[in-house]
Motif scaffolding. Structure first.
Motif, PDB file in Angstrom:
ATOM      1  N   LYS A   1       0.721  -1.153  -0.640  1.00 46.30           N
ATOM      2  CA  LYS A   1      -0.367  -0.032   0.373  1.00 46.30           C
ATOM      3  C   LYS A   1       0.766   1.484   0.002  1.00 46.30           C
ATOM      4  N   ASP A   2       2.460   1.203   0.423  1.00 45.42           N
ATOM      5  CA  ASP A   2       3.092   2.536   0.552  1.00 45.42           C
ATOM      6  C   ASP A   2       2.643   2.845  -1.618  1.00 45.42           C
ATOM      7  N   PRO A   3       2.110   4.274  -0.760  1.00 47.04           N
ATOM      8  CA  PRO A   3       2.153   4.685  -2.151  1.00 47.04           C
ATOM      9  C   PRO A   3       3.469   5.155  -3.031  1.00 47.04           C
ATOM     10  N   THR A   4       4.973   5.519  -2.278  1.00 43.47           N
ATOM     11  CA  THR A   4       5.734   5.994  -3.098  1.00 43.47           C
ATOM     12  C   THR A   4       6.707   4.663  -3.968  1.00 43.47           C
ATOM     13  N   THR A   5       6.984   3.297  -3.485  1.00 46.45           N
ATOM     14  CA  THR A   5       7.473   2.651  -3.127  1.00 46.45           C
ATOM     15  C   THR A   5       7.492   0.992  -2.905  1.00 46.45           C
ATOM     16  N   LYS A   6       7.418   0.580  -4.166  1.00 46.14           N
ATOM     17  CA  LYS A   6       6.651  -0.613  -3.618  1.00 46.14           C
ATOM     18  C   LYS A   6       7.665  -2.147  -3.470  1.00 46.14           C
TER      19      LYS A   6
ATOM     20  N   ASP B   1       5.175   9.348  10.451  1.00 47.97           N
ATOM     21  CA  ASP B   1       6.459   8.811   9.790  1.00 47.97           C
ATOM     22  C   ASP B   1       6.148   7.292   9.065  1.00 47.97           C
ATOM     23  N   LYS B   2       5.234   7.087   7.832  1.00 45.60           N
ATOM     24  CA  LYS B   2       5.507   5.314   7.930  1.00 45.60           C
ATOM     25  C   LYS B   2       7.097   4.411   7.664  1.00 45.60           C
ATOM     26  N   ARG B   3       8.346   5.562   8.529  1.00 49.99           N
ATOM     27  CA  ARG B   3       9.433   4.491   8.732  1.00 49.99           C
ATOM     28  C   ARG B   3       9.749   3.728  10.269  1.00 49.99           C
TER      29      ARG B   3
ATOM     30  N   LEU C   1      14.153  -3.996  -4.802  1.00 51.33           N
ATOM     31  CA  LEU C   1      15.234  -2.869  -4.186  1.00 51.33           C
ATOM     32  C   LEU C   1      15.910  -4.018  -3.414  1.00 51.33           C
ATOM     33  N   PHE C   2      17.486  -3.307  -3.719  1.00 54.34           N
ATOM     34  CA  PHE C   2      18.499  -3.781  -2.879  1.00 54.34           C
ATOM     35  C   PHE C   2      17.852  -3.305  -1.567  1.00 54.34           C
ATOM     36  N   PRO C   3      18.500  -4.453  -1.009  1.00 53.26           N
ATOM     37  CA  PRO C   3      18.506  -4.129   0.269  1.00 53.26           C
ATOM     38  C   PRO C   3      19.127  -3.141   1.367  1.00 53.26           C
ATOM     39  N   CYS C   4      17.697  -2.244   2.188  1.00 50.22           N
ATOM     40  CA  CYS C   4      18.411  -1.431   3.326  1.00 50.22           C
ATOM     41  C   CYS C   4      19.622  -2.511   4.466  1.00 50.22           C
ATOM     42  N   CYS C   5      20.513  -1.272   5.337  1.00 47.00           N
ATOM     43  CA  CYS C   5      21.005  -2.352   6.716  1.00 47.00           C
ATOM     44  C   CYS C   5      20.284  -3.165   7.286  1.00 47.00           C
TER      45      CYS C   5
ATOM     46  N   PHE D   1       5.867  -8.586   1.436  1.00 49.53           N
ATOM     47  CA  PHE D   1       6.309  -6.998   0.587  1.00 49.53           C
ATOM     48  C   PHE D   1       5.983  -5.893   1.895  1.00 49.53           C
ATOM     49  N   ASN D   2       6.491  -4.856   0.890  1.00 45.77           N
ATOM     50  CA  ASN D   2       6.672  -3.575   2.723  1.00 45.77           C
ATOM     51  C   ASN D   2       4.816  -3.216   2.649  1.00 45.77           C
ATOM     52  N   GLU D   3       4.983  -3.406   4.315  1.00 47.14           N
ATOM     53  CA  GLU D   3       3.608  -3.638   4.397  1.00 47.14           C
ATOM     54  C   GLU D   3       3.115  -3.427   6.301  1.00 47.14           C
TER      55      GLU D   3
ATOM     56  N   TYR E   1      18.492  -0.193  -7.702  1.00 42.15           N
ATOM     57  CA  TYR E   1      19.364   0.289  -6.435  1.00 42.15           C
ATOM     58  C   TYR E   1      18.581   1.505  -6.258  1.00 42.15           C
ATOM     59  N   ARG E   2      18.529   1.955  -4.914  1.00 44.63           N
ATOM     60  CA  ARG E   2      17.592   3.000  -4.698  1.00 44.63           C
ATOM     61  C   ARG E   2      17.564   4.591  -5.225  1.00 44.63           C
ATOM     62  N   ASN E   3      17.800   5.212  -5.572  1.00 42.17           N
ATOM     63  CA  ASN E   3      18.489   6.312  -6.368  1.00 42.17           C
ATOM     64  C   ASN E   3      19.496   6.547  -5.919  1.00 42.17           C
TER      65      ASN E   3
ATOM     66  N   CYS F   1       6.948  -2.958   7.790  1.00 45.00           N
ATOM     67  CA  CYS F   1       7.975  -3.837   7.972  1.00 45.00           C
ATOM     68  C   CYS F   1       8.397  -3.861   6.437  1.00 45.00           C
ATOM     69  N   HIS F   2       9.466  -3.930   6.031  1.00 49.29           N
ATOM     70  CA  HIS F   2      10.439  -3.934   4.842  1.00 49.29           C
ATOM     71  C   HIS F   2       9.532  -5.463   3.808  1.00 49.29           C
ATOM     72  N   ALA F   3      10.258  -5.506   2.690  1.00 48.66           N
ATOM     73  CA  ALA F   3       9.132  -7.140   2.014  1.00 48.66           C
ATOM     74  C   ALA F   3      10.029  -8.102   3.015  1.00 48.66           C
ATOM     75  N   GLU F   4      11.267  -7.274   3.052  1.00 53.90           N
ATOM     76  CA  GLU F   4      12.578  -8.540   3.499  1.00 53.90           C
ATOM     77  C   GLU F   4      12.711  -9.148   4.630  1.00 53.90           C
ATOM     78  N   LEU F   5      11.741  -8.222   5.471  1.00 52.60           N
ATOM     79  CA  LEU F   5      11.656  -9.058   6.993  1.00 52.60           C
ATOM     80  C   LEU F   5      10.863  -9.500   6.489  1.00 52.60           C
TER      81      LEU F   5
ATOM     82  N   SER G   1       2.592   7.956   4.929  1.00 49.11           N
ATOM     83  CA  SER G   1       3.639   9.508   4.784  1.00 49.11           C
ATOM     84  C   SER G   1       4.858   9.255   4.968  1.00 49.11           C
ATOM     85  N   LYS G   2       5.757  10.543   4.829  1.00 45.60           N
ATOM     86  CA  LYS G   2       6.904  10.919   5.420  1.00 45.60           C
ATOM     87  C   LYS G   2       6.731  11.680   6.734  1.00 45.60           C
ATOM     88  N   ASN G   3       7.719  12.238   7.702  1.00 50.77           N
ATOM     89  CA  ASN G   3       6.910  13.451   8.723  1.00 50.77           C
ATOM     90  C   ASN G   3       8.225  13.629   8.737  1.00 50.77           C
TER      91      ASN G   3
HETATM   92  N1  LIG Z   1      15.037  -2.806   0.885  1.00 48.48           N
HETATM   93  C1  LIG Z   1      14.117  -2.344   1.190  1.00 48.48           C
HETATM   94  C2  LIG Z   1      14.288  -0.988   0.798  1.00 48.48           C
HETATM   95  C3  LIG Z   1      12.869  -0.545   1.507  1.00 48.48           C
HETATM   96  N2  LIG Z   1      11.631  -0.774   1.123  1.00 48.48           N
HETATM   97  C4  LIG Z   1      10.080  -0.610   2.305  1.00 48.48           C
HETATM   98  C5  LIG Z   1      10.483   0.886   3.003  1.00 48.48           C
HETATM   99  C6  LIG Z   1       9.172   1.681   2.233  1.00 48.48           C
HETATM  100  O1  LIG Z   1       7.761   1.838   2.782  1.00 48.48           O
HETATM  101  C7  LIG Z   1       9.506   2.064   1.174  1.00 48.48           C
HETATM  102  C8  LIG Z   1      10.913   3.085   1.036  1.00 48.48           C
HETATM  103  O2  LIG Z   1       9.731   4.017   0.767  1.00 48.48           O
HETATM  104  P1  LIG Z   1      10.126   5.748   0.639  1.00 48.48           P
HETATM  105  O3  LIG Z   1      11.420   6.456   0.872  1.00 48.48           O
HETATM  106  O4  LIG Z   1      10.917   5.374  -0.736  1.00 48.48           O
HETATM  107  O5  LIG Z   1       9.559   6.461   0.545  1.00 48.48           O
HETATM  108  O6  LIG Z   1      10.636   0.632   0.511  1.00 48.48           O
HETATM  109  C9  LIG Z   1      12.049  -2.576   1.310  1.00 48.48           C
HETATM  110  O7  LIG Z   1      10.854  -2.974   1.230  1.00 48.48           O
HETATM  111  N3  LIG Z   1      12.833  -2.621   1.161  1.00 48.48           N
END
Ligand SMILES: Nc1ccn([C@H]2C[C@H](O)[C@@H](COP(=O)(O)O)O2)c(=O)n1
Length: 336
Positions: free
Chosen positions: A108-113, A155-157, A185-189, A130-132, A208-210, A161-165, A146-148
């Motif tokens: 449901k993330d409007p910017t990055t799925k 702030d959604k962050r 998407l390349f995994p975050c830390c 998936f990220n939810e 990769y992320r931008n 829960c990220h897709a990988e988790l 959204s982010k704040n």
């Molecule tokens: N490896 C990743 C990186 C990011 N995500 C998710 C977390 C957020 O819902 C979205 C990133 O949002 P943005 O910063 O682009 O507004 O992507 C993930 O699931 N796995």
């Protein structure tokens, strides 16, 4: 030689997306057939269907899968005379990455799925995600998408829960040792740590992320962690994902209260799967997985796929029709 799925696709993304059909997911599934392989559903079933509705191909047009199912018709995938070996057409890599992209569509993330798919060493899907937001946290006032910058509680962050988790937590396997994770998407830390600790040994990613400095640094850190932990990582060619699984539309601007500077611009490199307007039902998702699976079959006449799903919408098993390899049979020497 591995074929690029995209190169065989006569329809543009625009055509795909222009396919006005209430059963969006079904349209996707049909596109999955018609535009990427020489396979199709029995064209006799579709003789009256207007071509534009489902996207045009050189060969045939298709009814939505749901309609076909409603008619109790059998689904048959036919091999075209110019078909190559199916395994070369659609590799396991393509299949699992396509599954990750399909998963992303549920976000449901409007910017990055983002979508992820964990696979065992014998090519079985053992986890998807998936990220939810966490289960039960669906109230978008308390858990906004959204982010704040000023208020982390808005702030959604803080919550997402990220897709990988989710893929790791959703697994049906006791151990993820030696598994591969496919992630759009390349995994975050944080996800890198989860991947390493879960025992997963290979990462395949699409984007990769931008290229903001912060992201470059994070990517480098993740690579260092993977290197030190003997986790290999490699990109999957974006063009091998069926275009209808990705999205080419401009992302809709999210309602961001205090947008972070780096979030204001987006590079095309970061479109892990952006299309907030697009929806795919679980039914469509699982049927698309079935059809993806069928593409793996070597049977030159009828390719069948199957996908078993738990009550929690988790894939617990997949299969396709194949001959037992140990008895020396091949489709070439079977009586037809
Ligand atoms: N490896 C990743 C990186 C990011 N995500 C998710 C977390 C957020 O819902 C979205 C990133 O949002 P943005 O910063 O682009 O507004 O992507 C993930 O699931 N796995």
């Amino acid at each position: 030689m591995k074929r690029s799925l995209k190169s065989n696709n006569s329809a543009t993304n625009e055509e795909n997306e222009g396919a006005s059909c209430s059963k969006i997911g079904s349209t996707h599934i049909n596109n999955l057939y018609t535009k990427n392989t020489g396979c199709n559903i029995n064209p006799q079933m579709n003789a009256d269907e207007p071509e534009a509705q489902y996207g045009s191909t050189n060969d045939t047009t298709l009814k939505p899968v749901n309609d076909i199912m409603d008619n109790n018709s059998s689904i048959e995938i036919e091999k075209k005379s110019n078909d190559r070996e199916p395994k070369e057409d659609f590799s396991w890599d393509d299949f699992f990455m396509a599954t990750a992209f399909l998963m992303a569509k549920h976000s449901k993330d409007p910017t990055t799925k983002v979508g992820a798919c964990i696979v065992s060493s014998d090519n079985k899907i053992v986890g998807t995600g998936f990220n939810e937001m966490p289960r039960g946290c669906s109230n978008e006032v308390d858990f906004p998408w959204s982010k704040n910058k000023e208020d982390p509680l808005k702030d959604k962050r803080t919550y997402v829960c990220h897709a990988e988790l989710n893929a790791v937590l959703n697994t049906n396997s006791i151990s993820l040792q030696k598994c591969i994770i496919y992630v759009s998407l390349f995994p975050c830390c944080e996800c890198a740590k989860i991947i390493i600790q879960s025992g997963i040994k290979n990462v395949v990613f699409s984007y990769y992320r931008n290229e903001k400095l912060k992201n470059i640094k994070e990517n480098e850190t993740v690579k260092t962690m993977f290197d030190e932990s003997d986790v290999t990582f490699r990109p999957h060619p974006e063009q091998d994902i069926p275009p209808e699984l990705k999205t080419a539309r401009e992302p809709v601007k999210p309602q961001i209260i205090a947008i972070e500077p780096e979030a204001q611009t987006s590079s095309t490199n970061e479109t892990a799967c952006r299309n907030p307007n697009e929806d795919i039902s679980w039914d469509d998702f699982f049927m698309a997985t079935v059809f993806l699976m069928a593409k793996r079959s070597n049977d030159p006449v009828t390719k069948g796929g199957a996908c078993i799903v738990s009550s929690e919408n988790k894939i617990v098993a997949t299969g396709y029709n194949t001959l037992c390899s140990y008895n020396g049979l091949s489709y070439g020497n079977m009586p037809r």
